[in-house]
Design a protein around this motif. Structure first.
Motif, mmCIF file in Angstrom:
data_model
loop_
_atom_site.group_PDB
_atom_site.id
_atom_site.type_symbol
_atom_site.label_atom_id
_atom_site.label_comp_id
_atom_site.label_asym_id
_atom_site.label_seq_id
_atom_site.Cartn_x
_atom_site.Cartn_y
_atom_site.Cartn_z
ATOM 1 N N ALA A 80 41.507 49.958 35.107
ATOM 2 C CA ALA A 80 40.334 50.833 35.224
ATOM 3 C C ALA A 80 40.613 52.288 34.890
ATOM 4 O O ALA A 80 40.004 53.180 35.438
ATOM 5 C CB ALA A 80 39.721 50.720 36.621
ATOM 6 N N THR A 81 41.544 52.541 33.982
ATOM 7 C CA THR A 81 41.849 53.930 33.666
ATOM 8 C C THR A 81 41.371 54.296 32.261
ATOM 9 O O THR A 81 41.320 53.465 31.364
ATOM 10 C CB THR A 81 43.356 54.229 33.754
ATOM 11 O OG1 THR A 81 44.055 53.546 32.722
ATOM 12 C CG2 THR A 81 43.911 53.837 35.107
ATOM 13 N N VAL A 91 47.874 35.419 40.983
ATOM 14 C CA VAL A 91 48.040 35.984 39.647
ATOM 15 C C VAL A 91 46.682 36.534 39.251
ATOM 16 O O VAL A 91 45.655 35.912 39.526
ATOM 17 C CB VAL A 91 48.500 34.884 38.649
ATOM 18 C CG1 VAL A 91 48.423 35.359 37.228
ATOM 19 C CG2 VAL A 91 49.896 34.402 39.002
ATOM 20 N N ASP A 92 46.651 37.710 38.646
ATOM 21 C CA ASP A 92 45.407 38.293 38.136
ATOM 22 C C ASP A 92 45.244 37.949 36.669
ATOM 23 O O ASP A 92 46.170 38.161 35.882
ATOM 24 C CB ASP A 92 45.453 39.827 38.203
ATOM 25 C CG ASP A 92 44.973 40.411 39.504
ATOM 26 O OD1 ASP A 92 44.706 39.642 40.444
ATOM 27 O OD2 ASP A 92 44.871 41.646 39.586
ATOM 28 N N VAL A 93 44.062 37.474 36.304
ATOM 29 C CA VAL A 93 43.668 37.381 34.905
ATOM 30 C C VAL A 93 42.488 38.340 34.764
ATOM 31 O O VAL A 93 41.434 38.114 35.364
ATOM 32 C CB VAL A 93 43.251 35.955 34.491
ATOM 33 C CG1 VAL A 93 42.868 35.923 33.012
ATOM 34 C CG2 VAL A 93 44.362 34.958 34.787
ATOM 35 N N GLN A 94 42.688 39.420 34.015
ATOM 36 C CA GLN A 94 41.666 40.457 33.912
ATOM 37 C C GLN A 94 41.038 40.422 32.521
ATOM 38 O O GLN A 94 41.743 40.325 31.515
ATOM 39 C CB GLN A 94 42.269 41.832 34.194
ATOM 40 C CG GLN A 94 42.839 41.913 35.597
ATOM 41 C CD GLN A 94 43.219 43.320 36.001
ATOM 42 O OE1 GLN A 94 42.894 44.293 35.341
ATOM 43 N NE2 GLN A 94 43.898 43.432 37.138
ATOM 44 N N TYR A 95 39.696 40.534 32.507
ATOM 45 C CA TYR A 95 38.950 40.459 31.255
ATOM 46 C C TYR A 95 37.757 41.412 31.331
ATOM 47 O O TYR A 95 36.930 41.311 32.239
ATOM 48 C CB TYR A 95 38.458 39.029 31.027
ATOM 49 C CG TYR A 95 37.653 38.867 29.767
ATOM 50 C CD1 TYR A 95 38.277 38.826 28.528
ATOM 51 C CD2 TYR A 95 36.269 38.773 29.822
ATOM 52 C CE1 TYR A 95 37.533 38.683 27.377
ATOM 53 C CE2 TYR A 95 35.520 38.628 28.659
ATOM 54 C CZ TYR A 95 36.158 38.591 27.444
ATOM 55 O OH TYR A 95 35.429 38.461 26.295
ATOM 56 N N VAL A 96 37.682 42.331 30.388
ATOM 57 C CA VAL A 96 36.567 43.272 30.314
ATOM 58 C C VAL A 96 35.390 42.582 29.629
ATOM 59 O O VAL A 96 35.510 42.129 28.488
ATOM 60 C CB VAL A 96 36.967 44.550 29.550
ATOM 61 C CG1 VAL A 96 35.761 45.419 29.274
ATOM 62 C CG2 VAL A 96 38.010 45.331 30.338
ATOM 63 N N GLU A 155 31.910 46.156 38.696
ATOM 64 C CA GLU A 155 31.288 47.156 37.821
ATOM 65 C C GLU A 155 31.721 48.522 38.335
ATOM 66 O O GLU A 155 31.631 48.788 39.544
ATOM 67 C CB GLU A 155 29.764 47.028 37.850
ATOM 68 C CG GLU A 155 29.274 45.722 37.252
ATOM 69 C CD GLU A 155 27.775 45.532 37.384
ATOM 70 O OE1 GLU A 155 27.089 46.387 37.988
ATOM 71 O OE2 GLU A 155 27.283 44.497 36.882
ATOM 72 N N TYR A 156 32.194 49.380 37.437
ATOM 73 C CA TYR A 156 32.717 50.680 37.842
ATOM 74 C C TYR A 156 32.820 51.589 36.625
ATOM 75 O O TYR A 156 32.629 51.153 35.493
ATOM 76 C CB TYR A 156 34.097 50.537 38.493
ATOM 77 C CG TYR A 156 35.078 49.757 37.644
ATOM 78 C CD1 TYR A 156 35.822 50.375 36.639
ATOM 79 C CD2 TYR A 156 35.258 48.389 37.837
ATOM 80 C CE1 TYR A 156 36.705 49.657 35.853
ATOM 81 C CE2 TYR A 156 36.132 47.662 37.059
ATOM 82 C CZ TYR A 156 36.868 48.310 36.075
ATOM 83 O OH TYR A 156 37.731 47.591 35.299
ATOM 84 N N VAL A 183 32.249 50.060 32.965
ATOM 85 C CA VAL A 183 32.927 48.796 32.674
ATOM 86 C C VAL A 183 32.350 47.705 33.562
ATOM 87 O O VAL A 183 32.086 47.928 34.746
ATOM 88 C CB VAL A 183 34.448 48.920 32.928
ATOM 89 C CG1 VAL A 183 35.144 47.570 32.806
ATOM 90 C CG2 VAL A 183 35.079 49.927 31.981
ATOM 91 N N ARG A 184 32.157 46.551 32.974
ATOM 92 C CA ARG A 184 31.872 45.321 33.735
ATOM 93 C C ARG A 184 33.034 44.395 33.435
ATOM 94 O O ARG A 184 33.386 44.182 32.264
ATOM 95 C CB ARG A 184 30.550 44.684 33.317
ATOM 96 C CG ARG A 184 30.158 43.534 34.236
ATOM 97 C CD ARG A 184 28.656 43.223 34.134
ATOM 98 N NE ARG A 184 28.222 42.522 35.318
ATOM 99 C CZ ARG A 184 27.951 41.219 35.346
ATOM 100 N NH1 ARG A 184 28.024 40.487 34.261
ATOM 101 N NH2 ARG A 184 27.572 40.652 36.482
#
Length: 154
Positions: free
Chosen positions: A136-137, A70-75, A52-53, A144-145
């Motif tokens: 995160a930009t 590997v990153d899997v990113q999900y908002v 959270e940020y 954001v979570r």
């Protein structure tokens, strides 16, 4: 790098079994019941990290790469932009740290070739070791979570 909607996650299940599990975890988990922090899904081979940020302007963040995961990113909630460019022969400004699995690259030295895209709920992004990425930009701060799935492919 791959960017797609969760509705199309089945298109990537053949890439690796842990990647399929990670995408299914994102699609089926009630994140309101998970606390911030690291959650082991398959030992150290598959992790879910809840963050959270508030977003920051691009020039306040750094690009990064990973070797082991590997990153899997999900908002989960909110929205942000992420930056991407292929890793070729760029020299890291913060050398690779094996313990934390990252090398970092200064935005001002690498922004000229970067592409920035939105990341909103229902869309995921997959970053491989050959992908420099910055998350995160956004120019205006937004809460954001997010979940980042760390997927070890070996």
């Amino acid at each position: 790098m791959i960017v797609d909607t969760l509705a199309n996650r089945h298109n990537y299940s053949q890439l690796h079994s842990r990647l399929a599990i990670a995408l299914d975890f994102i699609a089926t988990t009630d994140f309101s019941k998970l606390s911030k922090g690291v959650h082991k899904i398959d030992g150290d081979k598959l992790l879910a990290i809840i963050n959270e940020y508030e977003t920051k302007p691009q020039d306040q963040e750094m690009f990064e790469v990973h070797r082991r995961y590997v990153d899997v990113q999900y908002v989960i909630s909110g929205h942000e932009e992420f930056g991407y460019q292929p890793l070729t022969d760029q020299a890291a400004d913060i050398p690779y740290n094996a313990e934390y699995d990252f090398a970092k690259f200064d935005y001002s030295k690498h922004s000229d070739k970067a592409h920035f895209m939105p990341l909103n709920p229902s869309v995921f992004a997959i970053f491989f070791p050959s992908d420099m990425h910055m998350a995160a930009t956004l120019d205006t701060p937004v809460a954001v979570r997010k979940v980042v799935m760390k997927v070890q492919l070996d």
